[in-house]
Write a protein that holds these residues in place. Structure first.
Motif, PDB file in Angstrom:
ATOM      1  N   MET A 196      -1.225 -10.363  -1.589  1.00  0.00           N
ATOM      2  CA  MET A 196      -1.861  -9.155  -1.707  1.00  0.00           C
ATOM      3  C   MET A 196      -3.457  -9.352  -2.029  1.00  0.00           C
ATOM      4  SD  MET A 196       0.518  -6.304  -2.887  1.00  0.00           S
ATOM      5  CE  MET A 196       1.548  -7.017  -4.070  1.00  0.00           C
ATOM      6  N   GLY A 204      -3.432 -13.215  -2.152  1.00  0.00           N
ATOM      7  CA  GLY A 204      -4.093 -12.642  -0.966  1.00  0.00           C
ATOM      8  C   GLY A 204      -5.065 -13.496  -0.323  1.00  0.00           C
ATOM      9  N   ASN A 255      -3.282 -18.304   0.991  1.00  0.00           N
ATOM     10  CA  ASN A 255      -3.386 -17.330   2.094  1.00  0.00           C
ATOM     11  C   ASN A 255      -4.632 -17.540   2.695  1.00  0.00           C
ATOM     12  OD1 ASN A 255      -3.782 -14.513   3.315  1.00  0.00           O
ATOM     13  ND2 ASN A 255      -1.683 -14.530   2.961  1.00  0.00           N
ATOM     14  N   GLU A 274       2.499 -11.737   9.707  1.00  0.00           N
ATOM     15  CA  GLU A 274       1.730 -10.450  10.149  1.00  0.00           C
ATOM     16  C   GLU A 274       1.452  -9.612   8.666  1.00  0.00           C
ATOM     17  OE1 GLU A 274       0.606  -7.666  11.505  1.00  0.00           O
ATOM     18  OE2 GLU A 274       0.086  -8.152  13.469  1.00  0.00           O
ATOM     19  N   GLY A 285       2.163  -6.138   8.661  1.00  0.00           N
ATOM     20  CA  GLY A 285       3.031  -5.037   8.645  1.00  0.00           C
ATOM     21  C   GLY A 285       3.093  -4.183  10.152  1.00  0.00           C
ATOM     22  N   GLY A 290       6.450  -0.020   6.396  1.00  0.00           N
ATOM     23  CA  GLY A 290       5.943  -0.241   5.202  1.00  0.00           C
ATOM     24  C   GLY A 290       4.362   0.154   5.088  1.00  0.00           C
ATOM     25  N   TRP A 327      -1.713  -1.037   8.007  1.00  0.00           N
ATOM     26  CA  TRP A 327      -3.271  -1.404   7.678  1.00  0.00           C
ATOM     27  C   TRP A 327      -4.119  -0.888   8.558  1.00  0.00           C
ATOM     28  CZ3 TRP A 327      -5.576  -3.784   3.817  1.00  0.00           C
ATOM     29  CH2 TRP A 327      -4.561  -4.288   2.794  1.00  0.00           C
ATOM     30  N   GLY A 359       7.887  -3.013   4.442  1.00  0.00           N
ATOM     31  CA  GLY A 359       8.551  -1.806   4.367  1.00  0.00           C
ATOM     32  C   GLY A 359      10.171  -2.276   3.197  1.00  0.00           C
ATOM     33  N   ILE A 367       7.829  -8.393  -0.806  1.00  0.00           N
ATOM     34  CA  ILE A 367       7.607  -6.841  -1.050  1.00  0.00           C
ATOM     35  C   ILE A 367       6.059  -7.048  -1.405  1.00  0.00           C
ATOM     36  CG2 ILE A 367       8.218  -4.861  -2.538  1.00  0.00           C
ATOM     37  CD1 ILE A 367      10.974  -6.067  -2.953  1.00  0.00           C
TER      38      ILE A 367
END
Ligand code: FMN
Length: 351
Positions: free
Chosen positions: A69, A97, A126, A194, A196, A222, A225, A273, A293
């Motif tokens: 994130m 993130g 990431n 991916e 989302g 969920g 973006w 999600g 999550i």
């Protein structure tokens, strides 16, 4: 200048996700179409249930990942520290993130570094795969991994987000070849994810063929973006365009089922999600190695460390109860527990 823009965008993403309803609309993660057969006589001591799994040489106490994130701002630093402390306490995995902000400005490295509070966790670096088309390569990937002492590298695919973003990187030609080259040059496992909208089995097959270690399908249902970018967008036309993609993508459960059917024996992470331990249990039963999550743990991390721990404890407890009530004693037994599907609600391939 570019570094400042990247940092400002990171900050905007955090505040946008925390202050708006950025969930997908008109589409779900697809797990509600599945139900375990309830086991009224488990013949198991609840306290003996073992949720541990092994992944990339590390043991996790439950098959859960705090998805990639944040980083790049002082607020993000605090969030990453809390996420990492919680991951260490709970024995679960974590991703930071996109590290582009720190690659552009060394001073930001510390906003991603969490090994001081999480020495043992399975930790993922990431980067955006699209950056491989804009000058990034082996050197940047190595720096990202070394920066946080990561066990693996997530490369994220986010074509929809880039397409609806005014400043988005839109030239995706040749990205697969560049991922293949990077896989050969980097020693830690590379996992493609991916953000989302899901990864189809066709693409997973190509990623497997070029040597990617695993794919996190990060499907729809969920965080969306295109919704996040819609809130950031000042131009009313582009704002409307972005909102219209709120239902775009492959629901997480559909992507997972297709992947396991078409590309068996290849590790798939499920995210997008995933909101309860029951979702986790269903994803594990459908073949996921671990489940990620993101947004829900971000809001609790932004509040207080204890609300974050409680959030994750709740998910693990739900997973344990679901394991118990299917008569399974551990994750291997859960993987074959009886599961039913309501076909009326499911996305099926159109021939
Ligand atoms: C605030 C925020 C920032 C994110 N930043 C990244 C990122 O930098 N790199 C990445 O691969 N995914 C990023 N994601 C995507 C998540 O890792 C995840 O794939 C997606 O949010 C779907 O999971 P969810 O529905 O549980 O939120 C971000 C998600 C959130 C909520």
């Amino acid at each position: 200048m570019r570094a400042l823009q990247t940092e400002a965008r990171k900050q905007e993403h955090l505040t946008t996700v925390l202050n708006n309803d950025v969930s997908a609309k008109g589409i779900s993660n697809g797990f509600e179409t599945y139900a375990f057969e309830h086991c009224a006589l488990p013949e198991i001591d609840f306290d003996d249930i073992d949720l541990s799994v092994s992944l990339f040489g590390k043991i996790l106490s439950a098959p859960i990942l705090i998805s990639s994130m944040t980083g790049g701002t002082s607020k993000a630093r605090k969030v990453n520290q809390r996420l990492a402390e919680t991951a260490q306490e709970m024995g679960i995995a974590m991703g930071v993130g996109s590290q582009r902000a720190a690659l552009e400005n060394n001073l930001l490295c510390k906003t991603y570094q969490v090994r001081d509070v999480a020495p043992n966790i399975l930790l993922f670096a990431n980067l955006g795969a699209i950056q491989l088309n804009y000058g990034y390569g082996k050197e940047e990937a190595k720096r990202a991994i070394e920066m946080i002492e990561a066990d693996g590298l997530f490369l994220h695919l986010n074509p929809l987000q880039e397409a609806v973003q005014k400043e988005g990187d839109k030239n995706w030609k040749g990205v697969l070849d560049k991922i293949e080259k990077l896989v050969q040059e980097i020693e830690v496992p590379i996992i493609v994810k991916e953000v989302g909208n899901g990864v189809s089995s066709k693409i997973i097959l190509r990623l497997k063929e070029i040597g990617v270690a695993a794919v996190d399908i990060a499907g729809s249902g969920g965080t969306s973006w295109s919704e996040v970018e819609a809130y950031r967008q000042a131009d009313p036309v582009l704002k409307g365009v972005a909102h219209n993609f709120a239902a775009w993508g492959i629901p997480t459960a559909s992507a997972l089922v297709e992947a396991k059917k078409e590309v068996p024996n290849f590790p798939i992470f499920a995210s997008g999600g995933i909101r309860t331990g029951i979702d986790v249990a269903k994803a594990i039963r459908l073949g996921a190695e671990i489940c990620g999550i993101a947004a829900p743990v971000l809001s609790s991390a932004a509040h207080h460390r204890s609300s974050l721990s409680n959030n994750i404890k709740g998910v693990i407890e739900e997973l344990k109860i679901a394991t118990f009530c299917t008569g399974s004693k551990d994750i291997s037994s859960l993987r074959v527990a009886p599961l039913n599907r309501n076909t009326n609600l499911f996305f099926e391939k159109v021939i």
